[in-house]
Design a protein around this motif. Structure first.
Motif, short mmCIF file in Angstrom:
data_model
loop_
_atom_site.label_atom_id
_atom_site.label_comp_id
_atom_site.label_asym_id
_atom_site.label_seq_id
_atom_site.Cartn_x
_atom_site.Cartn_y
_atom_site.Cartn_z
N PHE A 3 0.90 -1.18 -0.26
CA PHE A 3 0.04 0.11 0.06
C PHE A 3 0.60 1.66 0.16
CE2 PHE A 3 0.13 1.51 4.81
CZ PHE A 3 1.02 0.05 5.02
N LYS A 4 -0.49 2.72 -0.65
CA LYS A 4 0.27 3.19 -0.85
C LYS A 4 0.63 4.49 0.25
CE LYS A 4 3.82 3.21 -4.89
NZ LYS A 4 3.87 1.49 -4.03
N LEU A 5 0.93 5.18 1.42
CA LEU A 5 0.27 6.00 1.75
C LEU A 5 0.91 7.29 2.28
CD1 LEU A 5 -0.15 4.98 5.79
CD2 LEU A 5 -2.10 5.51 4.49
N LYS A 6 0.61 8.44 1.58
CA LYS A 6 1.40 10.07 1.44
C LYS A 6 1.66 10.35 2.75
CE LYS A 6 1.53 13.76 -0.86
NZ LYS A 6 0.15 15.25 -1.41
N LEU A 7 2.34 10.28 3.24
CA LEU A 7 2.74 10.77 4.96
C LEU A 7 3.25 12.26 4.81
CD1 LEU A 7 4.02 8.39 7.25
CD2 LEU A 7 1.83 9.46 6.96
N ASN A 8 2.97 13.19 5.10
CA ASN A 8 3.34 14.26 4.89
C ASN A 8 3.82 14.49 6.90
OD1 ASN A 8 1.33 16.41 5.54
ND2 ASN A 8 0.45 16.01 4.62
N ASN A 9 4.52 16.16 6.82
CA ASN A 9 5.24 16.41 7.91
C ASN A 9 5.04 18.20 8.28
OD1 ASN A 9 6.39 13.64 9.01
ND2 ASN A 9 7.70 14.09 6.92
N ARG A 10 4.09 18.41 7.93
CA ARG A 10 3.58 19.06 8.70
C ARG A 10 3.91 19.68 10.21
NH1 ARG A 10 -2.07 20.35 6.63
NH2 ARG A 10 -3.11 19.47 8.61
N PHE A 11 3.51 19.11 11.04
CA PHE A 11 3.88 19.45 12.14
C PHE A 11 5.26 19.91 12.63
CE2 PHE A 11 5.00 18.62 16.62
CZ PHE A 11 4.12 19.32 17.65
N THR A 12 6.74 18.16 12.10
CA THR A 12 7.90 18.91 12.21
C THR A 12 8.26 20.03 11.08
OG1 THR A 12 7.81 16.68 11.13
CG2 THR A 12 7.79 16.82 13.44
N GLU A 13 7.58 20.07 10.15
CA GLU A 13 8.55 20.93 9.06
C GLU A 13 8.34 22.30 9.83
OE1 GLU A 13 7.23 20.08 5.28
OE2 GLU A 13 8.39 18.48 5.49
N ALA A 14 7.16 22.24 10.55
CA ALA A 14 6.92 23.90 10.58
C ALA A 14 7.02 24.56 12.84
CB ALA A 14 5.53 24.12 10.72
N LEU A 15 7.46 23.08 13.23
CA LEU A 15 7.90 23.66 14.12
C LEU A 15 9.02 23.33 15.18
CD1 LEU A 15 4.04 22.48 16.07
CD2 LEU A 15 5.46 24.90 15.38
#
Ligand code: AMP
Ligand code: MG
Length: 522
Positions: A3-15
């Protein structure tokens, strides 16, 4: 099938991140999180997955059987774009500031974007983090089953909650002293993959206010508003107050749901208060059996019963007060916060009245309605009366037959011979007044019952039911786990095949550990 899950990292990129990469226990300053990898498990096995959560995330049931899925939800390997982290937070525990707490056994994997929604995946029980203090970062099967079953059940009840994707047995042994009485024993380790738009808590904001770190506080609040409260305007003093007002409204809505279905959280510390107004951290929670404002399932809170059923609304208010203190440095004026906190009390009275009317099937207002609700609460406390069964059966009362009321709800009383003398008189008088009000309603008995059945669940996860599933699972029999999971998908439906679960707590469960007595040990 992978399966393919697109994970993003908004929390760790912004904080701001903790610059220390090593995983040892410490105070973490001026950072919202620390990088940390889940611990390898020795023999992981998926025990259950939530098909509803799979669908939300766009993972096929076939893919959920893959080795890749097992590796992800056991923490044995992380997906290509996953940068796991643990959050830094503090909190007020049992009325006192406890300093830094943080994700001591929760590791966030990243955010999945699916069907326009963002879902943070988090492994609970996947090993130590810098926030584990003196504990091991692990979770046992017993508490993991309770969290897994209850969070999905709450979702189906329409109660705001974090969700659960999967329940995994780790194959590792975990030492726990269940009743904190010097009798530790090994139990099976487990991991729940929890899912929520965010796991931010009041304590995430409190920690920066407590440390006078207004800059990081502002960064985190601005991030929260931007991503989780997009309906609010750009950051300003007014927006921060609006943010607080929105959190207060959601928290009120949440606690009203708990009172409606008879859920007692058990540990309503500010670190267990979701900023989104979700039920979070299923520990020694419980469901009311006898309707009792004074009841708490949490033996750790036995002495003062701070988190008892009837106190939950005022505790939520107290917790909001702590959040207001934390946000104060961004506004520097107390008045707006005070206004919102005062409004909460008034709104609670109205919301409670409205909720009880819905449970009673009363839709118009009468001058005697408040009195009827007050008297009901009094009479319900006179003898042990099962909350779920009582309200569900109340839908069967016919407006033309006041004298039948007691007979209709009879099954809800734990000791039917107690319903005599004064108690019987009070109940009969109450049913007289109730049927008088029903007669003023325009709905037919049938129409009213249909509406009431959408407010008064037929099936909830009674503590002994969860315990039976735990006992069976301990012997590698997962049938009951699956049965309860299935049953609780339709809590408001009749489901005649499951009628046996529409029953009062059996007597053996009255004083049994796990059924009426739960500790924080998990
Ligand atoms: P709780 O009472 O479960 O809300 O937990 C309070 C704090 O203790 C949180 O910071 C948890 O992460 C932490 N905690 C609870 N159990 C463990 C554990 N077994 N290992 C590490 N930290 C834990
Ligand atoms: Mg917690």
């Amino acid at each position: 099938m992978s399966f393919k899950l697109k994970l993003n990292n908004r929390f760790t990129e912004a904080l701001p991140a903790d610059p220390v990469p090593e995983n040892y226990r410490r105070q973490v300053e001026q950072a919202c999180f620390s990088w940390v990898f889940p611990k390898k498990t020795s023999n992981p096995k998926v025990l259950h997955v939530s098909p509803e959560m799979l669908a939300e995330l766009g993972i096929s049931e076939e893919a959920a059987n893959s080795l890749e899925f097992l590796k992800m939800v056991s923490g044995d390997s992380v997906l290509p774009n996953s940068k796991p982290f643990a959050m830094c937070y503090g909190g007020h525990q049992f009325g006192h500031w406890a300093g830094q707490l943080g994700d001591g056994r929760a590791i966030n994997l990243g955010e999945v974007e699916s069907q326009g929604k963002h879902w943070m995946l988090q492994l609970k029980g996947a090993g130590p983090t810098p926030y584990s203090r003196s504990a091991d970062g692990l979770a046992v099967l017993r508490s993991s089953i309770r969290e897994y079953l209850c969070s999905e059940a709450m979702y189906h009840l329409g109660v705001p909650t974090t969700r659960a994707l999967s329940l995994v047995l780790t194959g590792d042994q975990v030492l726990r002293d269940v009743m904190y009485d010097g009798h530790p024993e090994y139990e099976k380790g487990a991991i729940v993959c929890r899912v929520s738009p965010t796991f931010l808590r009041f304590g995430n904001y409190e920690i920066f206010a407590a440390r006078n770190d207004v800059e990081t506080l502002k960064t985190l609040v601005d991030f929260t508003i931007k991503h989780h409260f997009p309906e609010l305007d750009k950051p300003s003093k007014e927006t921060y107050l609006k943010f607080f007002e929105t959190v207060a409204k959601r928290s009120l809505d949440l606690v009203m749901h708990w009172q409606r279905v008879g859920f007692v959280h058990g540990v309503l510390n500010t670190d267990n208060m979701s900023i989104l107004g979700l039920t979070i951290d299923y520990g020694p929670y419980g469901w009311l059996e006898g309707y009792d404002h004074g009841w708490t399932p949490n033996t750790t809170d036995r002495e003062f019963k701070r988190y008892r059923f009837g106190a939950q609304p005022s505790i939520v208010h107290w917790n909001l007060f702590q959040l207001a203190n934390a946000l104060y440095p961004l506004v520097e004026e107390a008045e707006g916060f005070e206004q919102i906190l005062n409004d909460f009390k008034k709104q609670y009275q109205q919301a409670f009245h409205h909720m009880m009317k819905a449970k009673l099937g009363l839709f118009s207002e009468d001058e005697t309605t408040s009195e009827l609700i007050n008297e009901l609460e009094n009479v319900l406390h006179l003898s042990e009366t099962d909350m779920t069964i009582f309200f569900r059966l109340l839908g069967d009362v016919e407006k033309s037959k006041a004298q039948n009321g007691l007979e209709v709800v009879k099954k809800a009383f734990y000791a039917q011979d107690e319903i005599s003398g004064n108690i019987k008189n009070r109940w009969e008088a109450w049913f007289q007044s109730y049927t008088l009000l029903l007669q003023k309603e325009t709905l037919s008995d049938m129409e009213r019952k249909t509406k009431m059945n959408k407010t008064n669940p037929k099936y909830v996860l009674r503590n002994y039911m969860a315990q039976l599933a735990i006992d069976a699972a301990d012997k590698e029999d997962y049938g009951l786990l699956d049965e309860l999971f299935t049953l609780l998908k339709k809590p408001y439906d009749e489901q005649p095949e499951y009628e046996k679960w529409f029953a009062k707590r059996p007597d053996w469960a009255r004083h049994k550990v796990g059924c009426s007595m739960l500790s924080c040990s998990s």
